[in-house]
Write an enzyme that holds these catalytic residues in place. Structure first.
Site, PDB file in Angstrom:
ATOM      1  N   ARG A  77       0.854  -1.189   0.000  1.00  0.00           N
ATOM      2  CA  ARG A  77       0.000   0.000   0.000  1.00  0.00           C
ATOM      3  C   ARG A  77       0.884   1.230   0.000  1.00  0.00           C
ATOM      4  O   ARG A  77       1.820   1.309   0.796  1.00  0.00           O
ATOM      5  CB  ARG A  77      -0.849   0.065   1.280  1.00  0.00           C
ATOM      6  CG  ARG A  77      -2.025  -0.777   1.287  1.00  0.00           C
ATOM      7  CD  ARG A  77      -3.102  -0.389   2.261  1.00  0.00           C
ATOM      8  NE  ARG A  77      -2.799   0.314   3.480  1.00  0.00           N
ATOM      9  CZ  ARG A  77      -3.727   0.726   4.334  1.00  0.00           C
ATOM     10  NH1 ARG A  77      -4.997   0.521   4.061  1.00  0.00           N
ATOM     11  NH2 ARG A  77      -3.418   1.338   5.439  1.00  0.00           N
ATOM     12  N   THR A 113      -1.305   7.507  -0.390  1.00  0.00           N
ATOM     13  CA  THR A 113      -2.616   7.391  -1.055  1.00  0.00           C
ATOM     14  C   THR A 113      -3.431   6.190  -0.560  1.00  0.00           C
ATOM     15  O   THR A 113      -4.628   6.104  -0.857  1.00  0.00           O
ATOM     16  CB  THR A 113      -2.416   7.212  -2.571  1.00  0.00           C
ATOM     17  OG1 THR A 113      -1.744   5.948  -2.766  1.00  0.00           O
ATOM     18  CG2 THR A 113      -1.555   8.318  -3.167  1.00  0.00           C
ATOM     19  N   ASP A 142       4.839  -4.583  10.537  1.00  0.00           N
ATOM     20  CA  ASP A 142       5.848  -3.987  11.428  1.00  0.00           C
ATOM     21  C   ASP A 142       5.903  -4.735  12.757  1.00  0.00           C
ATOM     22  O   ASP A 142       6.982  -5.020  13.273  1.00  0.00           O
ATOM     23  CB  ASP A 142       5.511  -2.513  11.718  1.00  0.00           C
ATOM     24  CG  ASP A 142       5.897  -1.599  10.573  1.00  0.00           C
ATOM     25  OD1 ASP A 142       6.473  -2.091   9.582  1.00  0.00           O
ATOM     26  OD2 ASP A 142       5.608  -0.393  10.662  1.00  0.00           O
ATOM     27  N   ASP A 201       0.076  -1.738  12.513  1.00  0.00           N
ATOM     28  CA  ASP A 201       0.659  -2.284  11.292  1.00  0.00           C
ATOM     29  C   ASP A 201       1.141  -3.705  11.565  1.00  0.00           C
ATOM     30  O   ASP A 201       2.135  -3.914  12.275  1.00  0.00           O
ATOM     31  CB  ASP A 201       1.829  -1.391  10.842  1.00  0.00           C
ATOM     32  CG  ASP A 201       2.349  -1.799   9.481  1.00  0.00           C
ATOM     33  OD1 ASP A 201       2.629  -3.006   9.282  1.00  0.00           O
ATOM     34  OD2 ASP A 201       2.485  -0.934   8.605  1.00  0.00           O
TER      35      ASP A 201
HETATM   36  C1  PRP Z   1      -0.972  -4.256   4.694  1.00  0.00           C
HETATM   37  C2  PRP Z   1      -1.667  -5.585   4.877  1.00  0.00           C
HETATM   38  C3  PRP Z   1      -2.422  -5.753   3.581  1.00  0.00           C
HETATM   39  C4  PRP Z   1      -2.826  -4.333   3.267  1.00  0.00           C
HETATM   40  C5  PRP Z   1      -4.247  -4.119   3.678  1.00  0.00           C
HETATM   41  O1  PRP Z   1       0.163  -4.411   3.940  1.00  0.00           O
HETATM   42  O2  PRP Z   1      -0.798  -6.656   5.125  1.00  0.00           O
HETATM   43  O3  PRP Z   1      -1.641  -6.260   2.536  1.00  0.00           O
HETATM   44  O4  PRP Z   1      -1.963  -3.469   4.050  1.00  0.00           O
HETATM   45  O5  PRP Z   1      -4.712  -2.882   3.295  1.00  0.00           O
HETATM   46  P1  PRP Z   1      -5.778  -2.670   2.141  1.00  0.00           P
HETATM   47  O6  PRP Z   1      -6.872  -3.665   2.377  1.00  0.00           O
HETATM   48  O7  PRP Z   1      -6.240  -1.249   2.363  1.00  0.00           O
HETATM   49  O8  PRP Z   1      -5.108  -2.845   0.825  1.00  0.00           O
HETATM   50  P2  PRP Z   1       1.189  -3.225   3.594  1.00  0.00           P
HETATM   51  O9  PRP Z   1       0.963  -2.750   2.194  1.00  0.00           O
HETATM   52  O10 PRP Z   1       1.165  -2.197   4.683  1.00  0.00           O
HETATM   53  O11 PRP Z   1       2.565  -3.951   3.544  1.00  0.00           O
HETATM   54  P3  PRP Z   1       3.321  -4.928   4.565  1.00  0.00           P
HETATM   55  O12 PRP Z   1       2.755  -6.289   4.296  1.00  0.00           O
HETATM   56  O13 PRP Z   1       4.735  -4.801   4.156  1.00  0.00           O
HETATM   57  O14 PRP Z   1       3.073  -4.464   5.974  1.00  0.00           O
HETATM   58  N1  URA Z   2      -2.413  -2.735   7.190  1.00  0.00           N
HETATM   59  C1  URA Z   2      -2.146  -3.014   8.490  1.00  0.00           C
HETATM   60  O1  URA Z   2      -1.129  -3.649   8.819  1.00  0.00           O
HETATM   61  N2  URA Z   2      -3.004  -2.561   9.415  1.00  0.00           N
HETATM   62  C2  URA Z   2      -4.117  -1.876   9.115  1.00  0.00           C
HETATM   63  O2  URA Z   2      -4.876  -1.502  10.034  1.00  0.00           O
HETATM   64  C3  URA Z   2      -4.381  -1.588   7.761  1.00  0.00           C
HETATM   65  C4  URA Z   2      -3.512  -2.039   6.814  1.00  0.00           C
END
Ligand code: PRP
Ligand code: URA
Length: 215
Positions: A109, A113, A210, A207
């Site tokens: 993500r 945005t 993280d 997150d």
């Molecule tokens: C997080 C999560 C999903 C996404 C969800 O990943 O693991 O993939 O956000 O959000 P959405 O439904 O609004 O698309 P992120 O892109 O933060 O990456 P990460 O896995 O590296 O934490």
């Molecule tokens: N990704 C996450 O890890 N947490 C949230 O709440 C939304 C997106």
């Protein structure tokens, strides 16, 4: 309410499950506890996912010589994790399905945005012939999961063979996802209140990636 869709399965909110979520949602939980208790929920999600695979009748003979009218799974499965956070769910799948094939899709993500970006995918060659467990712990807006499903469909996986496993879903994400992909089954641990102004899930757990991998 999104949970009315027959293709959204929510784990029963037992005290055990609520206790596990209380630990991983707590901002003061250490990383090692976060990993341990998330892994326990992941295992429950995988077990529930397996309940939804089709089976065929299968008779076996027990050591007493009696016949047992059982079942066996029909077809092959594979996992596909949405990197990075989805990789945390791979071991739970492996614990239940020995030497399961696993594909990867890197979707991130954009922090400004909140729109998902696709960077990479590597999937089993015969994925079109398999049931796919799509793995990502968080379903927020639904953008990342939708993008991943588009990739799977473009490789020939029928919608009805995709099972999306996730720990926490937002109603907004469930609505968007089920409208786009009514035949994909979502297996989630809980549906939360909604999204905040940064498209984070509320109350959520912050997150996930993280907390599982970094902090
Ligand atoms: C997080 C999560 C999903 C996404 C969800 O990943 O693991 O993939 O956000 O959000 P959405 O439904 O609004 O698309 P992120 O892109 O933060 O990456 P990460 O896995 O590296 O934490
Ligand atoms: N990704 C996450 O890890 N947490 C949230 O709440 C939304 C997106």
């Amino acid at each position: 309410m999104a949970s009315q869709s027959s293709n959204v399965v929510i784990l029963p909110p037992t005290n055990q499950l609520r206790g596990l979520y209380s630990i991983i949602r707590d901002k003061d939980t250490s990383r090692s506890d976060f990993i341990f208790y998330s892994d326990r929920i992941i295992r429950l999600l995988v077990e529930e996912g397996l309940n939804h695979l089709p089976v065929t009748e299968h008779e076996v003979t027990t050591p007493t010589g009696a016949l047992y009218q059982g079942v066996k799974f029909l077809g092959k499965i594979c996992g596909v994790s949405i990197m990075r956070a989805g990789e945390s769910m791979e071991q739970g799948l492996r614990d239940c399905c020995r030497s399961v094939r696993i594909g990867k899709i890197l979707i991130q993500r954009d922090e400004e945005t909140t729109q998902p970006k696709l960077f990479y995918d590597k999937l089993p060659e015969d994925i079109a012939d398999r049931f796919v467990f799509l793995l990502d712990p968080m379903l927020a807006t639904g953008g990342s999961a939708s993008m991943a499903v588009h990739v799977l469909i473009s490789r020939g996986v029928p919608e009805e063979r995709i099972f999306f496993l996730n720990l926490i879903a937002a109603p907004e994400g469930i609505k968007m996802f089920t409208e786009r992909f009514p035949k994909v089954k979502i297996i989630t641990g809980v549906i939360d209140q909604g999204l905040d102004e940064h498209a984070f899930i509320n109350p959520g757990l912050g997150d996930f990636g993280d907390r599982y991998y970094c902090i």
